[in-house]
Scaffold this active site. Structure first.
Site: not given
Length: 301
Positions: A235, A252
Protein backbone atom coordinates in the site's frame (compact mmCIF):
# COMPACT_ATOMS: atom_id res chain seq x y z
CA UNK A 1 0.83 1.46 62.01
CA UNK A 2 3.24 2.63 64.72
CA UNK A 3 5.42 0.67 67.11
CA UNK A 4 4.79 1.13 70.86
CA UNK A 5 7.75 2.20 72.97
CA UNK A 6 9.34 -1.11 73.98
CA UNK A 7 10.17 -1.88 77.56
CA UNK A 8 13.83 -1.46 78.55
CA UNK A 9 16.01 -4.54 78.56
CA UNK A 10 17.67 -5.68 81.81
CA UNK A 11 20.85 -3.70 81.02
CA UNK A 12 18.88 -0.49 80.65
CA UNK A 13 19.12 -0.31 76.83
CA UNK A 14 15.94 0.07 74.77
CA UNK A 15 14.59 -3.26 73.61
CA UNK A 16 15.28 -4.22 70.00
CA UNK A 17 12.74 -5.97 67.77
CA UNK A 18 14.53 -9.21 68.57
CA UNK A 19 13.81 -8.63 72.24
CA UNK A 20 10.05 -8.22 71.75
CA UNK A 21 7.56 -10.93 72.47
CA UNK A 22 5.05 -10.62 69.65
CA UNK A 23 2.34 -12.15 71.79
CA UNK A 24 2.65 -9.69 74.70
CA UNK A 25 4.66 -6.61 73.67
CA UNK A 26 2.79 -5.59 70.49
CA UNK A 27 -0.71 -4.23 70.25
CA UNK A 28 -2.22 -6.25 67.37
CA UNK A 29 -4.33 -3.28 66.31
CA UNK A 30 -1.66 -0.54 66.39
CA UNK A 31 1.73 -2.24 66.20
CA UNK A 32 3.78 -4.04 63.61
CA UNK A 33 4.00 -7.78 63.44
CA UNK A 34 7.79 -8.30 63.33
CA UNK A 35 7.36 -11.50 61.35
CA UNK A 36 5.33 -9.97 58.50
CA UNK A 37 5.21 -6.17 58.54
CA UNK A 38 8.87 -5.21 58.74
CA UNK A 39 9.45 -5.99 55.05
CA UNK A 40 6.17 -4.47 53.90
CA UNK A 41 6.43 -1.76 51.25
CA UNK A 42 3.21 0.14 50.54
CA UNK A 43 2.06 0.14 46.92
CA UNK A 44 2.24 3.48 45.10
CA UNK A 45 -0.95 5.46 44.69
CA UNK A 46 -2.98 4.70 41.60
CA UNK A 47 -1.85 6.77 38.62
CA UNK A 48 -4.16 9.41 37.15
CA UNK A 49 -6.23 8.69 34.05
CA UNK A 50 -4.08 8.63 30.93
CA UNK A 51 -1.04 7.31 32.76
CA UNK A 52 0.27 3.81 33.42
CA UNK A 53 3.39 2.16 34.69
CA UNK A 54 5.66 1.13 31.84
CA UNK A 55 4.64 -2.27 30.50
CA UNK A 56 8.10 -3.07 29.13
CA UNK A 57 8.76 -6.00 31.48
CA UNK A 58 5.19 -7.31 31.69
CA UNK A 59 4.59 -10.96 30.89
CA UNK A 60 3.33 -11.37 27.35
CA UNK A 61 4.88 -8.15 26.04
CA UNK A 62 7.03 -8.57 22.94
CA UNK A 63 10.09 -6.31 22.96
CA UNK A 64 11.67 -4.82 19.87
CA UNK A 65 14.77 -6.28 18.20
CA UNK A 66 18.36 -5.90 19.36
CA UNK A 67 20.31 -3.73 19.51
CA UNK A 68 17.98 -1.45 21.45
CA UNK A 69 18.30 2.23 20.46
CA UNK A 70 20.04 4.56 22.90
CA UNK A 71 16.86 6.58 23.38
CA UNK A 72 14.79 3.59 24.54
CA UNK A 73 13.74 3.68 28.21
CA UNK A 74 13.36 0.23 29.79
CA UNK A 75 13.30 1.15 33.51
CA UNK A 76 10.60 -0.51 35.64
CA UNK A 77 9.83 2.82 37.31
CA UNK A 78 9.01 4.61 34.04
CA UNK A 79 5.54 6.05 33.56
CA UNK A 80 3.74 6.13 30.21
CA UNK A 81 1.50 9.17 29.69
CA UNK A 82 -0.93 9.64 26.80
CA UNK A 83 -0.35 13.05 25.23
CA UNK A 84 -3.12 13.02 22.65
CA UNK A 85 -4.14 11.58 19.30
CA UNK A 86 -1.72 12.03 16.43
CA UNK A 87 -3.85 10.32 13.77
CA UNK A 88 -7.14 8.48 13.54
CA UNK A 89 -7.86 5.81 10.97
CA UNK A 90 -10.40 3.20 10.02
CA UNK A 91 -8.44 0.36 11.61
CA UNK A 92 -6.33 2.06 14.28
CA UNK A 93 -5.61 5.28 16.15
CA UNK A 94 -2.10 6.60 16.71
CA UNK A 95 -1.53 8.29 20.09
CA UNK A 96 1.55 10.13 21.27
CA UNK A 97 2.91 8.59 24.48
CA UNK A 98 5.62 9.95 26.74
CA UNK A 99 7.67 7.40 28.67
CA UNK A 100 9.51 9.13 31.50
CA UNK A 101 11.57 8.52 34.62
CA UNK A 102 12.90 11.08 37.06
CA UNK A 103 15.84 11.74 34.75
CA UNK A 104 14.86 10.75 31.18
CA UNK A 105 11.90 11.06 28.85
CA UNK A 106 11.06 10.04 25.30
CA UNK A 107 7.98 10.52 23.14
CA UNK A 108 6.77 7.51 21.16
CA UNK A 109 3.82 6.65 18.92
CA UNK A 110 1.30 4.05 20.11
CA UNK A 111 -0.73 2.49 17.31
CA UNK A 112 -3.85 0.99 18.85
CA UNK A 113 -5.79 -1.28 16.57
CA UNK A 114 -9.55 -1.29 16.98
CA UNK A 115 -11.01 -4.40 18.59
CA UNK A 116 -14.42 -6.05 18.62
CA UNK A 117 -16.12 -2.91 19.95
CA UNK A 118 -15.53 -1.26 16.57
CA UNK A 119 -16.85 -2.42 13.22
CA UNK A 120 -14.64 -0.29 10.97
CA UNK A 121 -11.79 -2.76 10.58
CA UNK A 122 -11.50 -3.82 6.97
CA UNK A 123 -8.38 -4.79 5.08
CA UNK A 124 -8.58 -6.20 1.59
CA UNK A 125 -8.45 -9.98 1.97
CA UNK A 126 -6.01 -10.06 -0.93
CA UNK A 127 -3.27 -8.91 1.43
CA UNK A 128 -3.65 -11.96 3.64
CA UNK A 129 -3.48 -14.66 0.97
CA UNK A 130 -0.67 -16.98 1.96
CA UNK A 131 -0.99 -16.06 5.66
CA UNK A 132 -2.54 -18.50 8.10
CA UNK A 133 -4.17 -17.96 11.48
CA UNK A 134 -2.91 -20.74 13.75
CA UNK A 135 -6.06 -21.88 15.54
CA UNK A 136 -8.94 -23.26 13.47
CA UNK A 137 -11.51 -21.75 15.86
CA UNK A 138 -10.03 -18.30 15.26
CA UNK A 139 -9.96 -18.84 11.49
CA UNK A 140 -13.65 -19.73 11.51
CA UNK A 141 -14.49 -16.71 13.67
CA UNK A 142 -12.64 -14.37 11.30
CA UNK A 143 -14.36 -15.92 8.28
CA UNK A 144 -17.79 -15.40 9.90
CA UNK A 145 -17.00 -11.82 10.92
CA UNK A 146 -18.09 -12.46 14.51
CA UNK A 147 -17.18 -10.16 17.41
CA UNK A 148 -14.44 -12.57 18.46
CA UNK A 149 -13.30 -12.83 14.85
CA UNK A 150 -12.88 -9.06 14.59
CA UNK A 151 -10.86 -9.05 17.81
CA UNK A 152 -8.65 -11.86 16.50
CA UNK A 153 -8.21 -10.00 13.21
CA UNK A 154 -7.15 -6.79 14.96
CA UNK A 155 -4.58 -8.73 16.97
CA UNK A 156 -3.32 -10.45 13.82
CA UNK A 157 -2.75 -7.12 12.07
CA UNK A 158 -0.93 -5.67 15.09
CA UNK A 159 1.25 -8.78 15.29
CA UNK A 160 1.94 -8.65 11.55
CA UNK A 161 3.01 -5.01 11.68
CA UNK A 162 5.27 -5.59 14.67
CA UNK A 163 6.87 -8.54 12.91
CA UNK A 164 7.41 -6.70 9.64
CA UNK A 165 8.79 -3.60 11.36
CA UNK A 166 11.20 -5.77 13.38
CA UNK A 167 12.39 -7.57 10.26
CA UNK A 168 12.74 -4.45 8.15
CA UNK A 169 14.42 -2.39 10.89
CA UNK A 170 16.91 -5.18 11.56
CA UNK A 171 17.71 -5.22 7.83
CA UNK A 172 18.54 -1.52 7.94
CA UNK A 173 15.46 -0.24 6.11
CA UNK A 174 14.04 3.22 6.89
CA UNK A 175 11.11 2.27 9.16
CA UNK A 176 10.24 3.30 12.74
CA UNK A 177 11.81 1.17 15.47
CA UNK A 178 9.13 -1.13 16.97
CA UNK A 179 9.45 -0.70 20.75
CA UNK A 180 6.97 -3.33 21.95
CA UNK A 181 3.74 -5.16 21.19
CA UNK A 182 1.02 -5.52 23.82
CA UNK A 183 -2.07 -7.22 22.42
CA UNK A 184 -3.49 -4.80 19.85
CA UNK A 185 -1.18 -1.91 20.82
CA UNK A 186 2.05 -1.38 18.91
CA UNK A 187 4.44 1.10 20.53
CA UNK A 188 7.02 2.48 18.11
CA UNK A 189 9.50 5.24 17.42
CA UNK A 190 7.99 8.68 16.80
CA UNK A 191 9.63 10.09 13.66
CA UNK A 192 10.38 13.79 14.03
CA UNK A 193 12.05 16.72 12.35
CA UNK A 194 15.14 18.33 13.85
CA UNK A 195 12.99 20.65 16.00
CA UNK A 196 11.15 17.70 17.57
CA UNK A 197 7.88 18.17 15.69
CA UNK A 198 6.32 15.22 13.90
CA UNK A 199 7.63 14.51 10.41
CA UNK A 200 5.06 15.25 7.68
CA UNK A 201 3.85 12.76 5.14
CA UNK A 202 5.63 12.95 1.81
CA UNK A 203 2.33 14.00 0.21
CA UNK A 204 2.38 17.18 2.32
CA UNK A 205 5.85 18.30 1.22
CA UNK A 206 7.24 20.27 -1.71
CA UNK A 207 10.91 19.24 -1.78
CA UNK A 208 13.50 20.88 -3.99
CA UNK A 209 14.57 19.10 -7.17
CA UNK A 210 17.77 17.94 -5.50
CA UNK A 211 15.99 16.59 -2.42
CA UNK A 212 13.30 15.02 -4.59
CA UNK A 213 15.95 13.01 -6.43
CA UNK A 214 17.49 11.96 -3.09
CA UNK A 215 14.12 10.81 -1.77
CA UNK A 216 13.55 8.73 -4.92
CA UNK A 217 16.95 7.06 -4.60
CA UNK A 218 16.21 6.16 -0.99
CA UNK A 219 12.81 4.73 -1.85
CA UNK A 220 14.16 2.76 -4.79
CA UNK A 221 16.84 1.25 -2.57
CA UNK A 222 14.30 0.39 0.13
CA UNK A 223 11.92 -1.20 -2.36
CA UNK A 224 14.71 -3.26 -3.91
CA UNK A 225 15.88 -4.41 -0.48
CA UNK A 226 12.35 -5.46 0.46
CA UNK A 227 11.97 -7.30 -2.84
CA UNK A 228 15.19 -9.20 -2.12
CA UNK A 229 13.51 -10.28 1.14
CA UNK A 230 10.49 -11.42 -0.87
CA UNK A 231 8.31 -8.50 0.26
CA UNK A 232 6.57 -5.43 -1.02
CA UNK A 233 4.78 -2.80 1.05
CA UNK A 234 1.42 -3.49 -0.56
CA UNK A 235 0.00 0.00 0.00
CA UNK A 236 2.97 2.26 -0.70
CA UNK A 237 2.14 5.85 -1.54
CA UNK A 238 3.13 9.36 -0.56
CA UNK A 239 0.66 9.04 2.34
CA UNK A 240 2.54 6.09 3.88
CA UNK A 241 5.96 7.72 3.68
CA UNK A 242 7.24 10.31 6.14
CA UNK A 243 9.74 12.96 5.06
CA UNK A 244 12.34 14.37 7.41
CA UNK A 245 14.91 16.96 6.38
CA UNK A 246 17.09 14.55 4.40
CA UNK A 247 15.48 11.13 4.46
CA UNK A 248 12.24 9.26 4.00
CA UNK A 249 10.72 6.75 6.45
CA UNK A 250 8.22 4.10 5.37
CA UNK A 251 5.26 3.54 7.71
CA UNK A 252 2.05 1.48 7.93
CA UNK A 253 3.34 -1.95 6.97
CA UNK A 254 0.86 -4.49 8.44
CA UNK A 255 -0.34 -5.43 4.98
CA UNK A 256 3.14 -6.11 3.55
CA UNK A 257 2.83 -8.80 0.93
CA UNK A 258 4.97 -11.81 0.15
CA UNK A 259 5.68 -11.35 -3.55
CA UNK A 260 6.06 -15.08 -4.17
CA UNK A 261 3.81 -16.65 -1.52
CA UNK A 262 0.83 -14.42 -2.30
CA UNK A 263 -0.74 -15.06 -5.74
CA UNK A 264 -1.42 -11.31 -6.03
CA UNK A 265 2.07 -10.37 -4.88
CA UNK A 266 3.42 -9.21 -8.26
CA UNK A 267 0.37 -6.98 -8.78
CA UNK A 268 0.78 -5.38 -5.34
CA UNK A 269 4.42 -4.70 -6.21
CA UNK A 270 3.42 -3.19 -9.56
CA UNK A 271 0.86 -0.96 -7.84
CA UNK A 272 3.47 0.25 -5.32
CA UNK A 273 5.76 1.16 -8.21
CA UNK A 274 2.96 2.99 -10.06
CA UNK A 275 2.05 5.01 -6.96
CA UNK A 276 5.65 6.08 -6.40
CA UNK A 277 6.22 6.90 -10.08
CA UNK A 278 3.00 8.90 -10.33
CA UNK A 279 3.78 11.07 -7.29
CA UNK A 280 7.36 11.88 -8.25
CA UNK A 281 6.39 12.59 -11.85
CA UNK A 282 3.69 14.99 -10.64
CA UNK A 283 6.38 16.82 -8.63
CA UNK A 284 8.55 17.31 -11.68
CA UNK A 285 10.84 14.26 -11.54
CA UNK A 286 9.96 11.95 -14.42
CA UNK A 287 9.74 8.31 -13.27
CA UNK A 288 8.54 5.49 -15.50
CA UNK A 289 6.51 2.97 -13.51
CA UNK A 290 7.41 0.00 -15.71
CA UNK A 291 11.11 0.79 -15.54
CA UNK A 292 10.93 1.09 -11.75
CA UNK A 293 9.04 -2.20 -11.54
CA UNK A 294 11.68 -3.92 -13.66
CA UNK A 295 14.45 -2.61 -11.39
CA UNK A 296 12.71 -3.71 -8.21
CA UNK A 297 11.35 -7.07 -9.31
CA UNK A 298 14.82 -8.13 -10.48
CA UNK A 299 15.80 -8.36 -6.80
CA UNK A 300 12.95 -10.76 -6.01
CA UNK A 301 14.33 -13.62 -8.11
Amino acid sequence: MSVSSPAASPDGEPARFTDLDPYTDLDPFTDLDPFTDLDYVPLPDELPAGQRWSTWDDIGILAGPDPWPDWLITADAAIDTDLGILKTGKEADVILVERATDTDAVIMAAKRYRTNDHRMFHRDSGYTEGRRIRRSRDRRAVAKGSRWGRQVEAGEWATAEFGYLSTLWSAGLPVPYPVQLDGTELLMEFITLADGSGAPRLAQTRPSAELLAEYLDQLRTAMCTMAAMGLTHGDLSAFNILATEERVVIIDVPQAVNIIGNPQGPEFLARDCRNVATWFTARGLEVDAETLLGEVIAYAW
